[in-house]
Design a protein around this motif. Structure first.
Motif, PDB file in Angstrom:
ATOM      1  N   HIS A  22       0.820  -1.230   0.000  1.00 53.94           N
ATOM      2  CA  HIS A  22       0.000   0.000   0.000  1.00 53.94           C
ATOM      3  C   HIS A  22       0.849   1.273   0.000  1.00 53.94           C
ATOM      4  O   HIS A  22       2.035   1.260   0.322  1.00 53.94           O
ATOM      5  CB  HIS A  22      -0.965  -0.003   1.182  1.00 53.94           C
ATOM      6  CG  HIS A  22      -0.311  -0.075   2.534  1.00 53.94           C
ATOM      7  ND1 HIS A  22       0.332   0.984   3.124  1.00 53.94           N
ATOM      8  CD2 HIS A  22      -0.201  -1.103   3.408  1.00 53.94           C
ATOM      9  CE1 HIS A  22       0.784   0.639   4.309  1.00 53.94           C
ATOM     10  NE2 HIS A  22       0.489  -0.632   4.505  1.00 53.94           N
ATOM     11  N   HIS A  23       0.199   2.395  -0.363  1.00 51.98           N
ATOM     12  CA  HIS A  23       0.900   3.679  -0.399  1.00 51.98           C
ATOM     13  C   HIS A  23       1.307   4.097   1.018  1.00 51.98           C
ATOM     14  O   HIS A  23       0.716   3.689   2.006  1.00 51.98           O
ATOM     15  CB  HIS A  23       0.039   4.761  -1.053  1.00 51.98           C
ATOM     16  CG  HIS A  23      -1.155   5.173  -0.257  1.00 51.98           C
ATOM     17  ND1 HIS A  23      -2.362   4.508  -0.312  1.00 51.98           N
ATOM     18  CD2 HIS A  23      -1.338   6.187   0.625  1.00 51.98           C
ATOM     19  CE1 HIS A  23      -3.225   5.091   0.490  1.00 51.98           C
ATOM     20  NE2 HIS A  23      -2.626   6.104   1.075  1.00 51.98           N
ATOM     21  N   PHE A  93      -2.570  -5.096   1.673  1.00 50.32           N
ATOM     22  CA  PHE A  93      -3.693  -4.290   1.190  1.00 50.32           C
ATOM     23  C   PHE A  93      -4.683  -5.211   0.507  1.00 50.32           C
ATOM     24  O   PHE A  93      -4.323  -6.293   0.028  1.00 50.32           O
ATOM     25  CB  PHE A  93      -3.233  -3.174   0.240  1.00 50.32           C
ATOM     26  CG  PHE A  93      -2.774  -3.640  -1.104  1.00 50.32           C
ATOM     27  CD1 PHE A  93      -3.640  -3.667  -2.192  1.00 50.32           C
ATOM     28  CD2 PHE A  93      -1.461  -4.035  -1.313  1.00 50.32           C
ATOM     29  CE1 PHE A  93      -3.214  -4.092  -3.446  1.00 50.32           C
ATOM     30  CE2 PHE A  93      -1.019  -4.453  -2.557  1.00 50.32           C
ATOM     31  CZ  PHE A  93      -1.907  -4.482  -3.626  1.00 50.32           C
ATOM     32  N   ARG A  98      -5.784   1.181  -2.876  1.00 49.58           N
ATOM     33  CA  ARG A  98      -4.788   1.422  -1.831  1.00 49.58           C
ATOM     34  C   ARG A  98      -3.377   1.571  -2.399  1.00 49.58           C
ATOM     35  O   ARG A  98      -2.451   1.941  -1.674  1.00 49.58           O
ATOM     36  CB  ARG A  98      -4.810   0.266  -0.819  1.00 49.58           C
ATOM     37  CG  ARG A  98      -6.063   0.185   0.017  1.00 49.58           C
ATOM     38  CD  ARG A  98      -6.022   1.167   1.168  1.00 49.58           C
ATOM     39  NE  ARG A  98      -5.103   0.696   2.192  1.00 49.58           N
ATOM     40  CZ  ARG A  98      -4.320   1.490   2.931  1.00 49.58           C
ATOM     41  NH1 ARG A  98      -4.333   2.784   2.722  1.00 49.58           N
ATOM     42  NH2 ARG A  98      -3.534   0.984   3.867  1.00 49.58           N
ATOM     43  N   ASN A 100      -2.915   3.435  -5.257  1.00 52.67           N
ATOM     44  CA  ASN A 100      -2.988   4.635  -6.100  1.00 52.67           C
ATOM     45  C   ASN A 100      -2.936   4.289  -7.590  1.00 52.67           C
ATOM     46  O   ASN A 100      -3.570   3.337  -8.031  1.00 52.67           O
ATOM     47  CB  ASN A 100      -1.882   5.616  -5.709  1.00 52.67           C
ATOM     48  CG  ASN A 100      -1.979   6.065  -4.260  1.00 52.67           C
ATOM     49  OD1 ASN A 100      -2.979   5.804  -3.597  1.00 52.67           O
ATOM     50  ND2 ASN A 100      -0.962   6.727  -3.771  1.00 52.67           N
ATOM     51  N   ASP A 117      -2.845 -10.824   3.157  1.00 51.80           N
ATOM     52  CA  ASP A 117      -3.359  -9.632   3.843  1.00 51.80           C
ATOM     53  C   ASP A 117      -4.162 -10.005   5.081  1.00 51.80           C
ATOM     54  O   ASP A 117      -4.604 -11.151   5.226  1.00 51.80           O
ATOM     55  CB  ASP A 117      -4.235  -8.824   2.884  1.00 51.80           C
ATOM     56  CG  ASP A 117      -4.697  -7.513   3.486  1.00 51.80           C
ATOM     57  OD1 ASP A 117      -3.850  -6.766   4.003  1.00 51.80           O
ATOM     58  OD2 ASP A 117      -5.905  -7.245   3.472  1.00 51.80           O
ATOM     59  N   HIS A 119      -6.608  -7.430   6.336  1.00 51.14           N
ATOM     60  CA  HIS A 119      -7.618  -6.382   6.458  1.00 51.14           C
ATOM     61  C   HIS A 119      -9.004  -6.901   6.078  1.00 51.14           C
ATOM     62  O   HIS A 119      -9.137  -7.850   5.307  1.00 51.14           O
ATOM     63  CB  HIS A 119      -7.254  -5.185   5.578  1.00 51.14           C
ATOM     64  CG  HIS A 119      -6.024  -4.469   6.031  1.00 51.14           C
ATOM     65  ND1 HIS A 119      -4.760  -4.810   5.576  1.00 51.14           N
ATOM     66  CD2 HIS A 119      -5.854  -3.446   6.894  1.00 51.14           C
ATOM     67  CE1 HIS A 119      -3.870  -4.012   6.145  1.00 51.14           C
ATOM     68  NE2 HIS A 119      -4.505  -3.187   6.950  1.00 51.14           N
ATOM     69  N   GLY A 301     -12.545   6.042   4.738  1.00 46.90           N
ATOM     70  CA  GLY A 301     -11.433   5.158   5.061  1.00 46.90           C
ATOM     71  C   GLY A 301     -11.871   3.831   5.612  1.00 46.90           C
ATOM     72  O   GLY A 301     -12.925   3.301   5.270  1.00 46.90           O
TER      73      GLY A 301
END
Length: 336
Positions: A22-23, A93, A98, A100, A117, A119, A301
């Motif tokens: 992720h960024h 992610f 996420r 970009n 991941d 999440h 978010g």
């Protein structure tokens, strides 16, 4: 979906592989990515880690860091690497947004996409998914993926172990979050046995800040902290001018929100920061306070139940006021 048997078969021959995360990568994002990188190169794969943006310099010690390519600095090179990849590992992610602009390239790629991941609510862009929301860190999952799925514990060498240890250390908040189970400690013991020097890694991550960051922390604690005891909530807020005055770089604000959560009785903490293009929020909570639901509902978010983030296009003042106005909705949870 790709089966584990098919993935193992693919990995039996050298492949062109991209690993991305992720960024604004944190310790788990970089640690899991470089941990996997150091595992894969032992088998002769051609591997590149691509990050969507820059990341904190206090992670630059990790083995393999010199080969990381940052998309915002080398977009054409990254596009070529993605287009040539046979496998793309997507770590820490669960949605292409996420990463970009890099997400569009990954989404269009014909490569097999492997998600590792922890999440909530993953998007269906992957071909193979190794996913567990109960894991304290993606680095934990990379370890069990290598050891239990791919059966290659012997390839968890010092470089792999050091990166994965850093990922677990940072995402577990130094092993004190509720999901730091006995299994996590057994894994970190294995990583230490494999060569990770635990005290040295802690020192490199947490005792390696420039003077200006400490002075910035002093500003936050003395002048930018507001405590709302009626809601057991504490708020940090910083302006663009604060960031400029103290020359705050990527990663310098990491963890400051936890100081607010350390106040006796506080159950919800917010770090609200005015960036050049938007206002960003980091929320941390205790117990049954749903930080992720708050960020998802009000601040574009999401994240983990007790650790989440979001953003707003509104002004800093309005975001602070909006955050305060939603607290009555959660008052029963906050004051019980």
């Amino acid at each position: 979906m790709l089966s584990i048997a098919s993935l193992i078969e693919l990995l039996a021959q050298p492949q062109k592989i991209v690993i991305t995360t992720h960024h604004k990568p944190d310790g788990d994002a970089i640690g899991s990515s470089l941990g996997l990188y150091n595992y894969l190169i032992q088998q002769g794969h051609h591997v590149t880690v691509i990050t969507p943006t820059d990341y904190p310099t206090y992670f630059n010690w990790m083995p393999g860091n010199d080969g990381v390519v940052i998309y915002t600095e080398h977009p054409e090179e990254c596009a070529a690497l993605v287009s040539e990849a046979k496998i793309i590992f997507c770590l820490d992610f669960n949605a292409l947004g996420r990463i970009n602009e890099l997400g569009e390239l990954v989404g269009k790629s014909a490569a097999y996409k492997v998600m590792i991941d922890h999440h909530l609510e993953p998007e269906d862009f992957d071909d193979y998914r190794y996913w567990n929301i109960g894991a304290c860190a993606t680095a934990q999952l990379v370890y069990t993926f290598i050891v239990e799925e791919l059966k290659h514990k012997e390839l968890v060498n010092k470089d792999v172990a050091s990166c994965l240890y850093a990922g677990i250390l940072t995402d577990s908040a130094s092993f004190h979050l509720p999901n730091t189970t006995s299994a996590v400690h057994r894994i970190t013991a294995d990583l230490i046995d494999a060569g990770a020097v635990n005290w040295r890694i802690y020192d490199l991550v947490y005792n390696n800040s420039p003077e200006n960051r400490l002075r910035f922390l002093g500003l936050c604690l003395s002048e930018r902290l507001e405590v709302l005891y009626e809601f057991n909530t504490a708020i940090f807020h910083v302006t663009k001018q604060d960031l400029e005055k103290y020359d705050i770089q990527t990663g310098d604000t990491e963890g400051i929100v936890n100081y607010a959560l350390s106040i006796a009785g506080i159950k919800l903490a917010a770090f609200i920061i005015e960036r050049k293009d938007k206002v960003k929020l980091s929320l941390r909570s205790k117990g049954d306070i749903p930080a992720n639901a708050i960020c998802r509902k009000y601040f574009n978010g999401g994240g983990h139940f007790n650790a989440a983030g979001g953003h707003s296009e509104d002004s800093l003042e309005n975001v602070i006021n909006q955050f305060k106005q939603i607290l009555p909705e959660y008052k029963k949870l906050l004051i019980k």
